[in-house]
Write an enzyme that holds these catalytic residues in place. Structure first.
Site, PDB file in Angstrom:
ATOM      1  CB  THR A 468     -49.565  34.628-100.944  1.00  0.00           C
ATOM      2  OG1 THR A 468     -50.463  33.516-100.823  1.00  0.00           O
ATOM      3  CG2 THR A 468     -49.142  35.047 -99.543  1.00  0.00           C
ATOM      4  CB  CYS A 469     -54.685  36.961-100.878  1.00  0.00           C
ATOM      5  SG  CYS A 469     -55.270  36.774-102.585  1.00  0.00           S
ATOM      6  CG  ASN A 470     -58.718  32.131 -99.429  1.00  0.00           C
ATOM      7  OD1 ASN A 470     -58.267  31.188 -98.792  1.00  0.00           O
ATOM      8  ND2 ASN A 470     -59.875  32.078-100.061  1.00  0.00           N
TER       9      ASN A 470
END
Length: 566
Positions: A468-470
């Site tokens: 996950t990231c932004n």
């Protein structure tokens, strides 16, 4: 106060803001609306550039044919740009209720929609087609309140209505008890009955009270006291520069600004974008120079900090082999404005020599682009362009097909190369003098040791790893690399990437959650939100910068084996 203490405080405040339910819900809801805005921007281009009677196509087809074709685009604009506020009030309410673990989040979402419509004026002044005098009409809803013009009323309504609904819903004496044989959805609906009635009634009383006391509608007060000042602040060059400078500063510290600055910056800029698009469609002069895509077209070419200019400087003059290799590896995602591998792998992070141009250079771009637009040297932005559209193409699309905007982007990139070069040379000089190839190693001293025996990879069978990231863009590239390596080794590993807003929806599927470097500062809050259901670990920054799926898999094997042993 020491630098470490200051950084810790900044990180703590950023984590709290980024974890705040309402700000997270705003961020996640705006992300969902992006495809609709892209479609609207596309058909603004189609209708008012390609199908313009004065265009080349206009010479081949009659005005009646062009008008008929444009009606398709008009319908699409009605179903996208013109209902943005309606979409947001539902999405924000649903997101807040979901994050607060309400069993049926669609109910408060519908309550918020009802409250939003309750606040609408009962009569609207409309001018008939070919008429000159406005007449009062009842039983209609103005698109001016359902498009971006109603965004702030939608945000406030969703937040207040949902929080009020959830608070009332906790009051046991307002709940209707039913037997176990009744279907759950029916039970939930009846249990929420009085909560729905009270919330909608409260908004109706508010609307009537405001109208009786002030002679104005609620939306007029919100626009005068909140929306107009915020739009002025963010579309005003000094205010815009302050917010974008803070954005780049936070990113250079490894803190993604999406949940901190963007909920303040983006809604008013979106309103300004809507006003430009509407003016362009009417054939009027767009009112704003600074709108939401202005930031991405001129200051985020290659990503935050316009790091595409840094990559070009590396190709031109870099004498460090690791930098040259990094440039080749991350150029492709960089063209689509995905630059986390550059920020965390070059690194820009905590690198004073590179942080200076990273923070300051985009602000120079904004100033130049602002005055170039003001002087009429380039066109104002009239079509919504998502941040992931490559530079040059974004300038052409956003300006409604004006190649002068593309030339400006080229000039700004060339300026960026000139600005980045001396800092790059100075940085590489320090590397050579210290006889080291990279400073990235210092970021990974506490990472797990890669698996030494390939047979240990058997722990991957039937496991799920979520990255996950932004927005799930840069980590999706890494997930593909990891998946391919696992497949080559013959193991059925499920690896995929999501945006951070979906963690609470997806974590139950995961055996391991890997965080992109840009959201590592949220690790503690994520672990708390998922109640430590599975390990939540930062991706090794060096592996991430190189998009090294093999090493990332080997790290994951160690973590999964340790979990199995315990």
């Amino acid at each position: 106060m020491s630098n470490t203490t200051l950084l810790t405080r900044i990180t703590d405040v950023s984590q709290k803001m980024a974890s705040e339910v309402h700000l997270r819900s705003l961020r996640d809801s705006f992300i969902i609306t992006v495809p609709f805005l892209v479609l609207a921007g596309l058909f603004i281009m189609v209708n008012y550039v390609f199908l313009d009677p004065n265009s080349m196509i206009g010479k081949w087809f009659s005005s009646e044919a062009l008008l008929a074709a444009r009606s398709i685009g008009d319908r699409i604009l009605n179903g996208t740009m013109s209902i943005l506020a309606l979409m947001l009030v539902v999405l924000i309410a649903w997101s807040i209720a979901s994050k607060r673990k309400f069993a049926a989040p669609m109910i408060p979402a519908m309550v918020s929609l009802a409250a939003f419509l309750v606040l609408m004026p009962q009569q609207v002044l409309l001018t008939p087609v070919n008429g000159t005098t406005a007449v009062a009409v009842s039983g209609v809803i103005s698109l001016g309140l359902t498009n971006a013009g109603g965004v702030f009323m939608a945000i406030l309504t969703a937040i207040v209505a949902t929080d009020l609904f959830l608070w009332v819903a906790k009051t046991r004496w307002l709940q209707i008890r039913m037997g176990d044989e009744v279907p759950p959805m029916v039970t939930q609906s009846f249990q929420s009955m009085f909560s729905i009635i009270l919330v909608v009634l409260a908004f109706a009383l508010l609307a009537a009270g405001v109208k009786a006391g002030t002679g104005k509608e609620v939306h007029e007060i919100i626009q005068a006291l909140i929306q107009a000042p915020l739009v002025h602040l963010t579309t005003n060059l000094p205010g815009f520069l302050v917010l974008t400078t803070l954005t780049n500063f936070l990113f250079s510290l490894g803190i993604h600004p999406s949940g901190i600055i963007n909920p303040i910056l983006e809604p008013p800029l979106l309103v300004a974008m809507q006003e430009n698009m509407a003016a362009f469609a009417r054939g009027d002069i767009p009112p704003h120079i600074i709108v939401l895509p202005f930031r991405d077209l001129y200051g985020h070419m290659g990503g935050t900090g316009t790091t595409l200019a840094l990559l070009l400087a590396i190709f031109l003059r870099s004498k460090v082999s690791s930098h040259q290799k990094l440039g080749r590896t991350v150029l492709a995602p960089g063209l689509f404005n995905i630059n986390e591998p550059v920020i965390f792998g070059f690194p820009v992070l905590y690198n004073p020599l590179i942080m200076i141009p990273f923070i300051i250079y985009p602000q120079i771009n904004f100033v130049i682009a602002y005055f170039a637009t003001q002087l009429g040297m380039v066109s104002k932005i009239v079509a919504f362009v998502p941040w992931s559209v490559p530079p040059l193409l974004s300038g052409w699309l956003g300006s409604g097909g004006d190649f002068r905007n593309v030339i400006l982007q080229v000039a700004l990139l060339a300026l960026g190369v000139v600005i980045y070069l001396p800092f790059l040379m100075a940085y590489e000089k320090t590397i050579v003098e210290a006889k080291v190839k990279t400073l990235v190693d210092s970021l990974s001293t506490e990472q797990a040791t890669p698996a030494e025996d390939a047979r240990e990879l058997s722990v991957l069978s039937n496991k799920t790893i979520i990255l996950t990231c932004n927005e799930g863009m840069s980590t999706s590239i890494m997930a593909n690399k990891m998946r391919k390596y696992a497949e080559e080794c013959g193991y059925a590993l499920n690896v995929y990437a999501i945006n951070i807003g979906r963690i609470e929806e997806e974590y139950q599927n995961a055996d391991l959650i890997l965080l992109g470097p840009q959201v590592v500062y949220m690790q503690e809050s994520i672990m708390k939100n998922i109640d430590n259901a599975c390990p939540v670990v930062a991706i090794n920054a060096e592996y991430f910068s190189k998009l090294d799926g093999k090493s990332a898999i080997e790290d994951a094997v160690v973590i999964l084996n340790n979990r199995t042993q315990h």
